[in-house]
Design an enzyme around this catalytic site. Structure first.
Site, PDB file in Angstrom:
ATOM      1  N   SER A  95       0.809  -1.219   0.000  1.00 38.42           N
ATOM      2  CA  SER A  95       0.000   0.000   0.000  1.00 38.42           C
ATOM      3  C   SER A  95       0.842   1.269   0.000  1.00 38.42           C
ATOM      4  CB  SER A  95      -0.931   0.012   1.221  1.00 38.42           C
ATOM      5  OG  SER A  95      -1.878  -1.020   1.154  1.00 38.42           O
ATOM      6  N   TRP A  99       7.548   3.821   0.659  1.00 37.57           N
ATOM      7  CA  TRP A  99       7.491   5.282   0.486  1.00 37.57           C
ATOM      8  C   TRP A  99       7.199   5.968   1.812  1.00 37.57           C
ATOM      9  CZ3 TRP A  99       3.173   8.065  -2.769  1.00 37.57           C
ATOM     10  CH2 TRP A  99       3.580   9.377  -3.057  1.00 37.57           C
ATOM     11  N   HIS A 157       2.293  -4.596   9.670  1.00 37.23           N
ATOM     12  CA  HIS A 157       1.135  -4.911   8.826  1.00 37.23           C
ATOM     13  C   HIS A 157       0.013  -5.519   9.663  1.00 37.23           C
ATOM     14  CE1 HIS A 157       2.991  -4.013   5.049  1.00 37.23           C
ATOM     15  NE2 HIS A 157       3.752  -5.083   4.967  1.00 37.23           N
ATOM     16  N   GLY A 313       4.687   1.965  -8.708  1.00 36.18           N
ATOM     17  CA  GLY A 313       4.245   2.911  -7.696  1.00 36.18           C
ATOM     18  C   GLY A 313       3.300   3.975  -8.187  1.00 36.18           C
TER      19      GLY A 313
END
Length: 353
Positions: A95, A99, A157, A313
């Site tokens: 998800s 980043w 997660h 991405g």
């Protein structure tokens, strides 16, 4: 290629003297016993095929993962003590985790000299902010994180309902990043095919995802758990979407910095510190670093090539892989699952290319 370890944040340990070795051995044996006992419990849980040759284990809280990660998550729930100064990052797999880690590390660890970019050039974001359930708590380890300086950056997660109770009670900050499930699925499918003995059939993988049989899934319950927490306690949980972050990275980074207690000053904005972070943490910038091209990161059972965490991405890549019927099915599930929650994927989120 080389495997680079975490900087001395999470996994550091000083050499044991001969006098302290027995005590350390006793602790290691005790930790192993805890893991072994939980492994025996987890071995009784139902399983489901994952498509890459290893079955998922179904946790009683309603989510799936590989057996070691389930065991590790249970150890975390029992033994991790959150502090009010902690910052937890949480995502459903694929998800935008890499980043988000880079952006938050560079922002939170910045000094008067500027953003913390040098560590990002030498280490994968997954080494700077390792996963609790596959790097920090793993292989029979229950690490002592009490000596880490505040704020501790902790990544997971794990679904919200399976986190330690101390996370809620402490009032620490939690940042959740959600992504359009269509892009999330496609990215996860590509990621798993890097490990599968043979390419995983897209249709089969899609059916599993829609049925909720997915790593730390179902996707919708994962997102909703953190969304409802955000609605109840917005001062503790920040809910971001990948699409918002992609459309206005600088604005969302400023929002993130404000939330974790490190807002950019007027002087920093004037000096373009925030924009420097955005540029350095762009996926193409991170992917081009030598450490992310040829380095490896130690995970549960092996070292994983850093370059597998970088693909495209982009928002809307699902259109290159899913049929209109597939897209409609995920959208229908999403609409049904999110109905009444106050959260919905906007048209821009769903349709942007």
């Amino acid at each position: 290629s080389r495997t680079t370890r975490h900087p001395s944040n999470f996994m550091a340990s000083s050499p044991q003297s001969s006098s302290s070795a027995p005590k350390a051995d006793d602790k290691a044996a005790s930790h192993k016993e805890i893991y072994d006992q939980l492994l025996e419990v987890v071995s009784t849980y139902p399983t489901a095929p994952s498509g890459i040759g290893r079955p998922y284990t179904h946790h009683p809280d309603g989510w799936y993962a590989f057996t070691p990660a389930v065991v590790n998550a249970m150890v975390i729930k029992r033994h991790l003590k959150a502090r009010d100064t902690d910052v937890f990052l949480a995502t459903f797999p694929k998800s935008g985790t890499t980043w988000l880690k880079a952006l938050l590390f560079a922002t939170l660890r910045r000094t008067a000299d500027g953003p913390a970019l040098a560590p990002l050039a030498a280490h994968s974001p997954h080494q700077l902010i390792p996963f609790l359930e596959v790097q920090v708590f793993s292989n029979g380890q229950i690490p002592d994180l009490s000596s880490l300086p505040a704020p501790r950056l902790l990544m997971t997660h794990i679904p919200s309902r399976s986190l330690p109770e101390s996370v809620v009670a402490s009032g620490c900050k939690v940042v959740y990043l959600c992504r359009d499930p269509k892009d999330c699925f496609v990215s996860l499918w590509h990621f798993w095919n890097r490990f599968a003995p043979s390419p995983w059939d897209l249709g089969e993988a899609f059916q599993h995802f829609c049925d909720g049989v997915s790593l730390f899934g179902p996707f919708w319950e994962h997102a909703l758990g953190y969304w409802r927490w955000h609605v109840e306690r917005p001062e503790q949980v920040l809910f971001l979407t990948y699409e918002e972050l992609a459309a206005d990275t600088i604005g969302q980074l400023r929002r993130l910095a404000e939330f974790v207690g490190r807002p950019f000053t007027a002087e920093e904005r004037e000096a373009r510190v925030d924009r420097e972070i955005v540029e350095a943490c762009a996926m193409e910038s991170l992917a081009g670093l030598e450490v992310n091209r040829s380095g490896k990161t130690a995970m549960i059972e092996d070292s994983v090539a850093n370059n597998i965490f970088f693909r495209r991405g982009v928002v809307g890549d699902w259109k290159n892989h899913l049929t209109p019927e597939m897209a409609r099915r995920i959208d229908e599930i999403t609409k049904s699952k999110f109905r009444g929650s106050g959260f919905a994927l906007t048209p821009a989120t769903a349709d942007q290319n």
